[in-house]
Design a protein around this motif. Structure first.
Motif, PDB file in Angstrom:
ATOM      1  N   PHE A 186      13.126  -7.550  41.425  1.00  0.00           N
ATOM      2  CA  PHE A 186      12.898  -8.615  40.443  1.00  0.00           C
ATOM      3  C   PHE A 186      11.949  -9.665  41.016  1.00  0.00           C
ATOM      4  O   PHE A 186      10.992 -10.093  40.353  1.00  0.00           O
ATOM      5  N   VAL A 187      12.204 -10.092  42.249  1.00  0.00           N
ATOM      6  CA  VAL A 187      11.354 -11.102  42.885  1.00  0.00           C
ATOM      7  C   VAL A 187       9.915 -10.606  42.988  1.00  0.00           C
ATOM      8  O   VAL A 187       8.958 -11.329  42.663  1.00  0.00           O
ATOM      9  N   LEU A 188       9.740  -9.365  43.425  1.00  0.00           N
ATOM     10  CA  LEU A 188       8.390  -8.815  43.545  1.00  0.00           C
ATOM     11  C   LEU A 188       7.712  -8.706  42.183  1.00  0.00           C
ATOM     12  O   LEU A 188       6.496  -8.921  42.064  1.00  0.00           O
ATOM     13  N   LEU A 352       6.741  -0.363  61.700  1.00  0.00           N
ATOM     14  CA  LEU A 352       7.183  -1.478  60.870  1.00  0.00           C
ATOM     15  C   LEU A 352       6.000  -2.369  60.503  1.00  0.00           C
ATOM     16  O   LEU A 352       5.873  -2.819  59.351  1.00  0.00           O
ATOM     17  N   ARG A 353       5.120  -2.621  61.459  1.00  0.00           N
ATOM     18  CA  ARG A 353       3.906  -3.392  61.180  1.00  0.00           C
ATOM     19  C   ARG A 353       3.011  -2.655  60.190  1.00  0.00           C
ATOM     20  O   ARG A 353       2.382  -3.262  59.313  1.00  0.00           O
ATOM     21  N   ILE A 358       0.906  -2.075  54.564  1.00  0.00           N
ATOM     22  CA  ILE A 358       0.816  -1.299  53.326  1.00  0.00           C
ATOM     23  C   ILE A 358       1.337  -2.118  52.151  1.00  0.00           C
ATOM     24  O   ILE A 358       0.721  -2.180  51.079  1.00  0.00           O
ATOM     25  N   VAL A 359       2.473  -2.764  52.349  1.00  0.00           N
ATOM     26  CA  VAL A 359       3.063  -3.577  51.278  1.00  0.00           C
ATOM     27  C   VAL A 359       2.137  -4.732  50.913  1.00  0.00           C
ATOM     28  O   VAL A 359       1.909  -5.019  49.733  1.00  0.00           O
ATOM     29  N   HIS A 364       1.287  -8.946  46.264  1.00  0.00           N
ATOM     30  CA  HIS A 364       1.716 -10.186  46.898  1.00  0.00           C
ATOM     31  C   HIS A 364       3.228 -10.135  47.067  1.00  0.00           C
ATOM     32  O   HIS A 364       3.951  -9.696  46.172  1.00  0.00           O
ATOM     33  N   THR A 365       3.691 -10.595  48.204  1.00  0.00           N
ATOM     34  CA  THR A 365       5.130 -10.600  48.457  1.00  0.00           C
ATOM     35  C   THR A 365       5.696 -12.009  48.542  1.00  0.00           C
ATOM     36  O   THR A 365       6.901 -12.176  48.721  1.00  0.00           O
ATOM     37  N   THR A 366       4.831 -13.011  48.428  1.00  0.00           N
ATOM     38  CA  THR A 366       5.299 -14.397  48.439  1.00  0.00           C
ATOM     39  C   THR A 366       4.684 -15.154  47.276  1.00  0.00           C
ATOM     40  O   THR A 366       3.551 -14.871  46.854  1.00  0.00           O
TER      41      THR A 366
END
Length: 382
Positions: A186-188, A352-353, A358-359, A364-366
């Motif tokens: 939902f946030v994304l 992980l990096r 990739i994400v 946008h994640t923020t």
């Protein structure tokens, strides 16, 4: 599971264009994130890598199928003279991806009940066919929130239903996973809708950022002027409040879940390593070296294999950066990492990096990131 676009080469009757192959890769990279979530929580409790890989492929391939079919619905009218060919290849490749899902479901062990998963798959399919009736002029903020939940949350629900099929988690743990997955998506979705605000306005698509705006969009002479007005209003603050509430729910659920899992500190990193390996080696179309170049890999290696104090500090920073639940003791995690073999830990952090890159490339994640991008071009509009 091989990369889906590569697997298409084995289909004699399908020869997708390079553009479609790139699109399939991008969708698989995105759907594979849900797959990695599924893989992690499956292998964590079952220690069965084959089962985890099988179940993780379901949301991965289904996302590709759904995205390609969505493109047909949303884009076909603009394909012009090439419409028939592009329709054929989008539908055919989407159907092949869905066939992978049905084959996987048929091949799962008898003790893994995927019937609830199929119900969620039906919901995804009917959602694509549903007529769009959302009207920003009459919708309330609650209506827009519910719509965002439907668009993003259904995929989180799918992943949790697949994990539930392993019968290794309690009802309360599954509810915590559901809170994490559905609220996270939902946030994304909200952040992505904000980033896409100019395009959505141009296309007449109403999303939460527009519904939160108290002004009349018809009063503005251009899309740029409307976007400027929205950014200058209380909409960013209202979105921040909505996101903060969901993030608090995620953090609380993650803390409760972490406290309830009877697993050692060694088990959690091991499961994460296996999930990341699956994603990077079996799904992701982007090589690790492309997002984490050799100098960065050397830096990670130096931080994790050098002085123990530096390693502990680096691990503690990672725990804070990736928002591990409050119940996790960063010092305890750091102590565990220093006792593990160096190379697996190094490769896990590098992957992980890679996943993070990739994400970030996908979306946008923020909220701050989406706002910054919107404000950059709109600042020059008078």
């Amino acid at each position: 599971m091989s990369r889906l676009s590569d697997a298409l080469q084995s289909e004699a009757d399908v020869n997708p264009s390079p553009a479609l192959r790139s699109k399939v890769d991008a969708y698989a990279d995105q759907g594979g994130l849900l797959g990695a979530f599924t893989y992690f929580f499956t292998v964590l409790e079952t220690d069965d890598g084959d089962l985890a890989q099988t179940l993780a492929s379901i949301p991965t391939d289904l996302f590709v199928a759904s995205a390609l079919h969505d493109d047909v619905i949303d884009e076909a009218d603009g394909w012009g003279a090439d419409r028939k060919r592009r329709l054929n290849e989008h539908v055919s490749v989407g159907d092949l991806a869905f066939a992978n899902v049905t084959a996987t479901v048929a091949e799962t062990p008898a003790n893994v009940d995927l019937r609830p998963v199929l119900e969620t798959v039906r919901e995804i399919g009917t959602g694509q066919l549903a007529e769009e009736t959302f009207d920003a002029t009459t919708a309330t903020v609650d209506d827009a929130i519910a719509r965002s939940e439907e668009r993003g949350g259904i995929w989180g629900e799918l992943a949790v239903e697949i994990i539930a099929a392993t019968d290794r988690y309690s009802d309360s743990q599954l509810e915590q996973l559901r809170t994490i997955a559905t609220n996270g998506l939902f946030v994304l979705t909200v952040i992505d809708d904000l980033a896409d605000l100019p395009e959505d306005i141009e296309n007449g698509v109403a999303t939460l950022p527009l519904v939160c705006f108290d002004g009349d969009p018809e009063e503005y002479r251009s899309t740029e002027a409307l976007v400027e007005a929205i950014l200058a209003s209380d909409v960013p603050d209202r979105l921040e409040e909505i996101i903060a509430q969901r993030q608090a729910e995620i953090d609380a659920a993650a803390s409760d879940l972490s406290a309830s899992l009877d697993r050692s500190n060694e088990t959690l990193p091991a499961a994460a390593a296996r999930a990341l390996t699956w994603y990077c080696e079996s799904v992701c179309s982007v090589p690790v070296a492309e997002t984490v170049p050799s100098d960065q890999q050397r830096d990670i290696r130096d931080r994790l294999t050098g002085d123990e104090r530096l390693t502990r500090r680096y691990v503690a920073d990672l725990v804070e950066e990736y928002r591990y639940p409050a119940a996790v003791d960063a010092d305890e995690i750091a102590s565990t990492v220093t006792e593990l073999p160096d190379e697996p830990v190094v490769q896990t952090v590098i992957r992980l990096r890679h996943l993070e890159s990739i994400v970030d490339e996908m979306m946008h994640t923020t909220l701050d990131g989406a706002l910054a991008e919107l404000r950059a071009p709109s600042a020059s509009v008078s």
